[in-house]
Design a protein around this motif. Structure first.
Motif, PDB file in Angstrom:
ATOM      1  N   PRO B  88       0.235  -1.302  -0.191  1.00  0.00           N
ATOM      2  CA  PRO B  88       0.122  -0.115  -0.142  1.00  0.00           C
ATOM      3  C   PRO B  88       0.744   1.067   0.109  1.00  0.00           C
ATOM      4  O   PRO B  88       0.581   2.054  -0.157  1.00  0.00           O
ATOM      5  CB  PRO B  88      -0.522  -0.444   0.989  1.00  0.00           C
ATOM      6  CG  PRO B  88      -0.322  -1.057   2.271  1.00  0.00           C
ATOM      7  CD  PRO B  88       0.730  -1.728   1.230  1.00  0.00           C
ATOM      8  N   TYR B 130      -1.814   5.145  -6.197  1.00  0.00           N
ATOM      9  CA  TYR B 130      -1.641   4.293  -5.101  1.00  0.00           C
ATOM     10  C   TYR B 130      -2.460   2.926  -4.948  1.00  0.00           C
ATOM     11  O   TYR B 130      -3.356   3.713  -5.672  1.00  0.00           O
ATOM     12  CB  TYR B 130      -1.120   5.035  -4.200  1.00  0.00           C
ATOM     13  CG  TYR B 130      -0.025   5.966  -3.257  1.00  0.00           C
ATOM     14  CD1 TYR B 130       1.094   4.931  -3.158  1.00  0.00           C
ATOM     15  CD2 TYR B 130       0.380   6.775  -4.237  1.00  0.00           C
ATOM     16  CE1 TYR B 130       2.176   5.466  -2.569  1.00  0.00           C
ATOM     17  CE2 TYR B 130       0.977   7.680  -4.008  1.00  0.00           C
ATOM     18  CZ  TYR B 130       2.443   6.736  -2.740  1.00  0.00           C
ATOM     19  OH  TYR B 130       3.235   7.509  -2.770  1.00  0.00           O
ATOM     20  N   ASN B 132      -4.485   2.337  -3.158  1.00  0.00           N
ATOM     21  CA  ASN B 132      -5.641   2.368  -2.815  1.00  0.00           C
ATOM     22  C   ASN B 132      -6.801   3.128  -3.688  1.00  0.00           C
ATOM     23  O   ASN B 132      -8.124   3.710  -3.957  1.00  0.00           O
ATOM     24  CB  ASN B 132      -6.109   3.093  -1.141  1.00  0.00           C
ATOM     25  CG  ASN B 132      -5.101   4.303  -1.277  1.00  0.00           C
ATOM     26  OD1 ASN B 132      -4.766   4.669  -1.929  1.00  0.00           O
ATOM     27  ND2 ASN B 132      -4.927   4.007  -0.068  1.00  0.00           N
ATOM     28  N   GLN B 133      -6.178   3.615  -4.468  1.00  0.00           N
ATOM     29  CA  GLN B 133      -6.585   4.710  -5.513  1.00  0.00           C
ATOM     30  C   GLN B 133      -7.301   4.340  -7.282  1.00  0.00           C
ATOM     31  O   GLN B 133      -7.217   4.519  -7.757  1.00  0.00           O
ATOM     32  CB  GLN B 133      -6.014   6.435  -5.433  1.00  0.00           C
ATOM     33  CG  GLN B 133      -5.439   7.261  -5.439  1.00  0.00           C
ATOM     34  CD  GLN B 133      -3.860   7.524  -4.987  1.00  0.00           C
ATOM     35  OE1 GLN B 133      -2.993   6.895  -5.773  1.00  0.00           O
ATOM     36  NE2 GLN B 133      -4.367   8.942  -4.910  1.00  0.00           N
ATOM     37  N   SER B 135      -9.541   0.499  -8.755  1.00  0.00           N
ATOM     38  CA  SER B 135     -10.436  -0.203  -8.352  1.00  0.00           C
ATOM     39  C   SER B 135      -9.805  -2.020  -8.118  1.00  0.00           C
ATOM     40  O   SER B 135      -8.596  -1.966  -8.324  1.00  0.00           O
ATOM     41  CB  SER B 135     -10.980  -0.335  -9.627  1.00  0.00           C
ATOM     42  OG  SER B 135     -10.509  -1.071 -10.455  1.00  0.00           O
ATOM     43  N   GLN B 139      -6.285  -2.824  -9.500  1.00  0.00           N
ATOM     44  CA  GLN B 139      -5.302  -3.709  -8.277  1.00  0.00           C
ATOM     45  C   GLN B 139      -4.476  -5.204  -8.926  1.00  0.00           C
ATOM     46  O   GLN B 139      -3.643  -5.558  -8.937  1.00  0.00           O
ATOM     47  CB  GLN B 139      -5.684  -4.128  -7.157  1.00  0.00           C
ATOM     48  CG  GLN B 139      -5.803  -2.118  -6.890  1.00  0.00           C
ATOM     49  CD  GLN B 139      -6.711  -2.370  -4.781  1.00  0.00           C
ATOM     50  OE1 GLN B 139      -5.951  -3.508  -4.170  1.00  0.00           O
ATOM     51  NE2 GLN B 139      -7.692  -2.098  -4.803  1.00  0.00           N
TER      52      GLN B 139
ATOM     53  N   ARG C 301      -5.989   4.990   6.616  1.00  0.00           N
ATOM     54  CA  ARG C 301      -6.774   5.109   5.214  1.00  0.00           C
ATOM     55  C   ARG C 301      -5.797   3.620   4.564  1.00  0.00           C
ATOM     56  O   ARG C 301      -5.842   3.477   3.924  1.00  0.00           O
ATOM     57  CB  ARG C 301      -6.471   6.708   5.070  1.00  0.00           C
ATOM     58  CG  ARG C 301      -7.044   6.696   3.752  1.00  0.00           C
ATOM     59  CD  ARG C 301      -6.582   7.341   2.408  1.00  0.00           C
ATOM     60  NE  ARG C 301      -5.350   7.760   2.420  1.00  0.00           N
ATOM     61  CZ  ARG C 301      -5.023   8.704   2.687  1.00  0.00           C
ATOM     62  NH1 ARG C 301      -4.874   9.488   3.077  1.00  0.00           N
ATOM     63  NH2 ARG C 301      -3.254   8.323   2.096  1.00  0.00           N
ATOM     64  N   TRP C 302      -4.655   4.023   4.935  1.00  0.00           N
ATOM     65  CA  TRP C 302      -3.663   2.170   4.251  1.00  0.00           C
ATOM     66  C   TRP C 302      -4.160   1.173   4.673  1.00  0.00           C
ATOM     67  O   TRP C 302      -4.618  -0.083   3.850  1.00  0.00           O
ATOM     68  CB  TRP C 302      -2.410   2.774   4.801  1.00  0.00           C
ATOM     69  CG  TRP C 302      -0.924   3.673   3.877  1.00  0.00           C
ATOM     70  CD1 TRP C 302      -1.946   4.198   2.850  1.00  0.00           C
ATOM     71  CD2 TRP C 302      -0.046   3.411   3.833  1.00  0.00           C
ATOM     72  NE1 TRP C 302      -0.682   4.508   2.040  1.00  0.00           N
ATOM     73  CE2 TRP C 302       0.332   4.399   3.216  1.00  0.00           C
ATOM     74  CE3 TRP C 302       0.548   3.385   4.721  1.00  0.00           C
ATOM     75  CZ2 TRP C 302       1.449   5.270   2.385  1.00  0.00           C
ATOM     76  CZ3 TRP C 302       1.784   4.110   4.248  1.00  0.00           C
ATOM     77  CH2 TRP C 302       2.637   4.484   3.672  1.00  0.00           C
ATOM     78  N   LYS C 304      -6.870  -0.152   6.118  1.00  0.00           N
ATOM     79  CA  LYS C 304      -8.327   0.287   5.032  1.00  0.00           C
ATOM     80  C   LYS C 304      -8.184  -0.856   3.585  1.00  0.00           C
ATOM     81  O   LYS C 304      -8.714  -1.901   2.777  1.00  0.00           O
ATOM     82  CB  LYS C 304      -8.747   0.878   4.924  1.00  0.00           C
ATOM     83  CG  LYS C 304     -10.156   0.668   6.267  1.00  0.00           C
ATOM     84  CD  LYS C 304     -11.160   2.331   6.594  1.00  0.00           C
ATOM     85  CE  LYS C 304     -11.504   1.780   7.640  1.00  0.00           C
ATOM     86  NZ  LYS C 304     -11.997   3.209   7.976  1.00  0.00           N
ATOM     87  N   SER C 305      -7.372  -0.266   2.501  1.00  0.00           N
ATOM     88  CA  SER C 305      -7.079  -0.475   1.907  1.00  0.00           C
ATOM     89  C   SER C 305      -6.520  -1.988   1.422  1.00  0.00           C
ATOM     90  O   SER C 305      -6.131  -2.303   1.373  1.00  0.00           O
ATOM     91  CB  SER C 305      -6.478   0.908   0.543  1.00  0.00           C
ATOM     92  OG  SER C 305      -4.522   0.329   0.819  1.00  0.00           O
TER      93      SER C 305
END
Lengths: 264, 353, 305
Positions: B88, B130, B132-133, B135, B139, C301-302, C304-305
């Motif tokens: 991440p 990154y 988490n940005q 889908s 990913q 935030r991290w 959770k991703s």
């Protein structure tokens, strides 16, 4: 082989941690038994328990602890409930507001309380009753982060809105909903919050000392200045008390992995 | 000689045996799927290939080199996880370049390879994002690129699509096949979804309770399942309890109706079950086929397919037909005639495995 | 999401604000017993004796005595948060390690909960009883003696003859660590548990060694939590009073001790300087808590991703 090495390190740190935990505890315990020359005895404990000031301060702190818990629950439970049912968008703000007591150290808080309420128009410090009110308020403030989080965690784990609507559709009023539906479901959360709150009040020194009330903390501080073995006995008693409070929390919240909140 | 060989692999955790006597030889460039219900040992086998688990007994060899006890970071195999397992704290490009970076490759080479890989999965525009940005589908594509960047000898995919939406799953499935063909990389794909396994693989390994049930091409597995387990696990099937009527003629009886099922001397005349796929059954009467009559029990429209359950002398038989306009199915409770070719059915001895 | 929910409700904003009435008791309580006392101090910090605005009170920072108290407090908090942070991290690592025995984990988390909540006067007593001049361990160490040349006895292990003194900053650090590292264990364990096993597996699969995994993946992922937790420890130590008071009888001048003496008897000779001293503490604590909250958000935030 690799996991073997990892394990060794893990055990090394674990053992070191346990030594740090136990050595002072054990040392204190043995020290507390040495009041009589040459033999191990519980005389220090007898001496503490025989001291009427200890019992009085214990009773006083316990009473204050219970009052604090009651006021805190009465203040926070309806508040949190209201937030969940009526203004859920306030939750992030409340998260911030309820950690504010961490921002103001207790010593600063008591300073402010004395300067604000020790003067006209309030002059609360003139009477014992007024001082006790001030103390309770102070205790409620310093334990608020724990109590709020405990209740918040409990509320989060149930669907408050739906429960409320269900109860209302069956004819309950607000008070009944709160006392007969919400509170029973929050028992464990409130109880663990209450125990942390109580333990904090029992060990608290600053408020009692500066507001000059005969609480356990001030009594202990006084003993520390004048005696040698009784403080060790008191430390062990205090350990035991904290232990009981935390043990009860663990017992009541078995199964639910609630994180322990801590602080000073 | 096969590129990757698994010989007599057994793995037990404490007292429970997860994988037993696993033997498989995989050719270079082959796409193999491990298919089975959860807990069948397919993931454990994959993890032994990757080096995350060490077999209790047996060997894993790659190009003739025994790597049974080699740690995972020395094996040069690319693995894609169900949960993507992207780092991440790194951008897309950094994730893809990670394997090369820890191998101490020069920066120019890393950049070039990362570019190449992002191009391969058509995600060059996302290199600075990154995880988490991105889908879920993006990913997982990135995770694929990351595992391929180190030019692994074998690609291992552990249920890579099961965390994704149905539509993305389909798209990505095709993309995985395209990339695999393009690179010609030997691939093992673990899944519990038979459609995935069938559409992607050269060969499928069906597993159950730690044992290999069948290893074959998708079409062989579907048409000639080696066991009742395989027959039932792969697609739908009617398994009907029948009694032997005339062994020599190959006749069995379902309720009171006779069915011709071919040879079954090998079954020694024991009570048997008749296996026939629902799509082999047709409505109406057909000369030379097995004909049965019954009553309509239920009709379910599944979109393109209509599933009809027919009660034949107290036994439920299911049919699947295309939902054509001309289709005219009587109401529930009405009599109904069905038929199926003799070659479409076979008999089993009724044991599950 | 918040917005869509609001839109569903009739009358929107006005309706929403009316609903805040239910929070009135809470806000009044906070206003009375937290905000007002703080404001009294803050306004006092910016006034002279006659009530005029001034910044002169902050000249206490030129008063070496007061400045030193800040430096001591910061120093003690910093050192105990780093020691407690590092030590606590390793302990948390030990209990979350893949093959750590279950009982070890239970014992350590339980004791961390206990020790993190155990502070104040009793903690000081415990350390005095153990490592004080006549403490249990001190006596034990002192008892190890050898016969030296010429009939003298050499007791090489008397810590008090080797510069150790419990009633000093060293002792304070030792005592604070007792509640600091368990707090670290409690705050960092969830973050360590948030490290997915797949990350280390993916890393190994891509050819990295264990140390490369920690350097490039685990530590970068953990650092906001690590930093946040350490900052929390800093704040925890910075506001502490009772342990220091009971251990050293107020002979070590921490800011909290200074404020305590100012409450009792205006040792600074100017009440408004006392307010400024307190104001400074709140400023430092605000920064601390603010950083902690920010880092906490980054972490969630991290993870959770």
């Amino acid at each position: 082989m690799k996991t073997q090495k990892k394990n060794t390190w893990a055990i090394f740190w674990a053992v070191l941690a346990m030594l740090y935990f136990f050595v002072p505890m054990l040392g204190t315990f043995i020290f507390s038994l040495r009041m009589k020359r040459g033999v191990l005895s519980f005389q220090a404990y007898q001496s503490v328990l025989a001291d009427s000031r200890f019992l009085e301060s214990f009773r006083y702190s316990a009473t204050m602890g219970i009052i604090t818990v009651l006021v805190s629950v009465l203040l926070l439970l309806p508040t949190v409930y209201w937030i969940y049912v009526k203004v859920p968008w306030m939750r992030p703000a409340m998260d911030i507001i309820t950690i504010l007591p961490f921002v103001v150290p207790v010593i600063v808080l008591v300073f402010g309380l004395i300067r604000t309420f020790g003067r006209p128009p309030f002059q609360l410090t003139l009477t014992t009753f007024g001082t006790d009110i001030l103390m309770t308020a102070g205790y409620v403030i310093i334990t608020m982060p724990y109590m709020y989080r405990a209740i918040d965690v409990g509320m989060r784990s149930m669907d408050v809105r739906t429960l409320t609507e269900a109860a209302q559709s069956l004819g309950s009023n607000w008070f009944q909903v709160l006392t007969q539906v919400i509170l029973p479901n929050l028992r464990i959360a409130v109880l663990s919050g209450a125990l942390i709150c109580f333990a904090t009040v029992m060990g608290e020194l600053i408020l009692a000392d500066f507001l000059v009330r005969p609480a356990l903390g001030s009594y202990m501080a006084g003993i520390g200045r004048s005696k040698a073995y009784e403080p060790a006995a008191l430390a062990i008693i205090s350990y035991g008390l904290t232990w009981v409070c935390l043990g009860l929390i663990q017992y009541f919240s078995r199964g639910s992995q609630e994180q322990q909140l801590t602080g000073r | 000689m096969a590129q990757l060989e698994l010989t007599n692999i057994t793995k037990s955790f404490g007292g429970t045996i997860a994988v037993q006597n696993f033997n498989l030889a995989i050719e270079t460039g082959e796409f193999i799927s491990f298919l089975g219900p959860s807990g069948c040992g397919k993931t454990t086998t994959l993890r032994m290939v990757a080096g995350f688990e060490i077999p209790t007994s047996g060997t894993v060899t790659l190009d003739g080199v025994d790597l049974t006890n080699l740690p995972p970071n020395k094996r040069n195999m690319g693995m894609v996880f169900q949960s993507y397992a992207l780092f991440p704290n790194m951008t897309a490009a950094q994730n893809v370049g990670y394997g090369l970076k820890v191998a101490g490759k020069p920066k120019d080479e890393i950049d070039q390879r990362v570019d190449e890989m992002l191009e391969l999965i058509q995600m060059r525009d996302f290199s600075r994002r990154y995880p988490n940005q991105l889908s879920g589908g993006q990913q997982q594509r990135l995770a694929l690129a990351r595992s391929l960047a180190i030019r692994p000898k074998v690609l291992l995919l552990d249920e890579p699509l099961s965390a994704l939406d149905a539509k993305i799953r389909l798209e990505l499935r095709q993309e995985i096949r395209r990339i695999q063909r393009q690179l010609g990389i030997t691939t093992i794909y673990v899944t519990h979804d038979q459609e995935e396994a069938f559409s992607l693989s050269d060969r499928v390994v069906v597993m159950s309770r730690g044992l290999i049930q069948q290893v074959d091409t998708p079409i062989q597995i579907y048409n000639h399942p080696a066991s009742d387990f395989v027959a039932e696990f792969v697609g739908h099937i009617n398994l009907l309890p029948v009694e032997v009527a005339q062994a020599k003629e190959g006749l069995v009886r379902l309720g009171s109706q006779l069915i011709r099922a071919g040879q079954f001397e090998h079954l020694n005349g024991r009570p048997v079950r008749l296996a026939v796929r629902p799509e082999e059954l047709k409505s109406g009467f057909a000369e030379g086929a097995n004909n049965l009559t019954g009553k309509i029990e239920s009709v379910t429209y599944l979109g393109a397919i209509v599933r009809v359950h027919v009660d034949v002398d107290g036994h439920l038989v299911s049919l699947e037909m295309f939902n054509e306009r001309s289709l005219n199915i009587p109401a529930v409770g009405q009599p109904y005639q069905i038929n199926f070719p003799v070659e479409a059915c076979w008999l089993t001895n009724g044991e599950k495995e | 999401m918040k917005k869509t929910r609001n839109r569903k409700l009739p009358g929107n904003s006005q309706w929403q604000w009316k609903n805040l009435i239910g929070l009135l008791p809470f806000f009044l309580f906070i206003a009375f017993f937290l905000v007002m006392p703080s404001l009294t101090l803050f306004s006092g910090a910016f006034q002279d004796v006659d009530g005029h605005f001034t910044l002169a009170n902050f000249s206490f920072l030129q008063n070496t005595f007061a400045l030193k108290s800040y430096l001591t407090s910061v120093w003690v908090s910093l050192i105990t948060s780093v020691i407690g942070g590092v030590f606590g991290f390793f302990v948390a690592y030990a209990i979350t390690a893949e093959r750590a025995p279950r009982w070890m984990r239970n014992v350590l988390t339980t004791f961390s909960g206990l020790a993190a909540n155990f502070g104040g006067v009793p903690l000081a007593f415990a350390f005095i009883a153990t490592l004080g001049r006549t403490g249990f361990i001190t006596a034990l160490l002192k008892g190890i003696c050898f016969n030296g040349a010429g009939g003298t006895t050499i007791c090489p292990f008397n810590p008090y003859e080797h510069g150790f003194n419990l009633y000093s900053v060293t002792g304070l650090i030792l005592a604070y660590t007792y509640f600091q590292f368990p707090l670290m264990v409690l705050t960092i364990t969830p973050a360590l548990e948030g490290l997915k096993r797949e990350w280390s597996e993916a890393s190994a699969n891509l050819g990295s060694s264990s140390s490369q995994y920690w350097r490039y993946v685990a530590l970068p992922v953990l650092w906001p939590s690590l930093l946040g937790a350490t900052i929390l420890l800093f704040g925890n130590a910075f506001g502490a009073y009772a342990t220091a008071q009971a251990l050293t009888g107020g002979s070590i001048y921490l800011v909290t001790i200074m404020i305590g003496q100012q409450i009792r008897g205006d040792v600074l000779g100017n009440p408004n300087e006392g307010y400024a001293l307190a104001f400074g503490m709140v400023v430092i604590m605000s920064i601390t808590i603010f950083l902690y909250v920010m880092l906490q958000r980054k972490t969630t935030r991290w993870i959770k991703s």
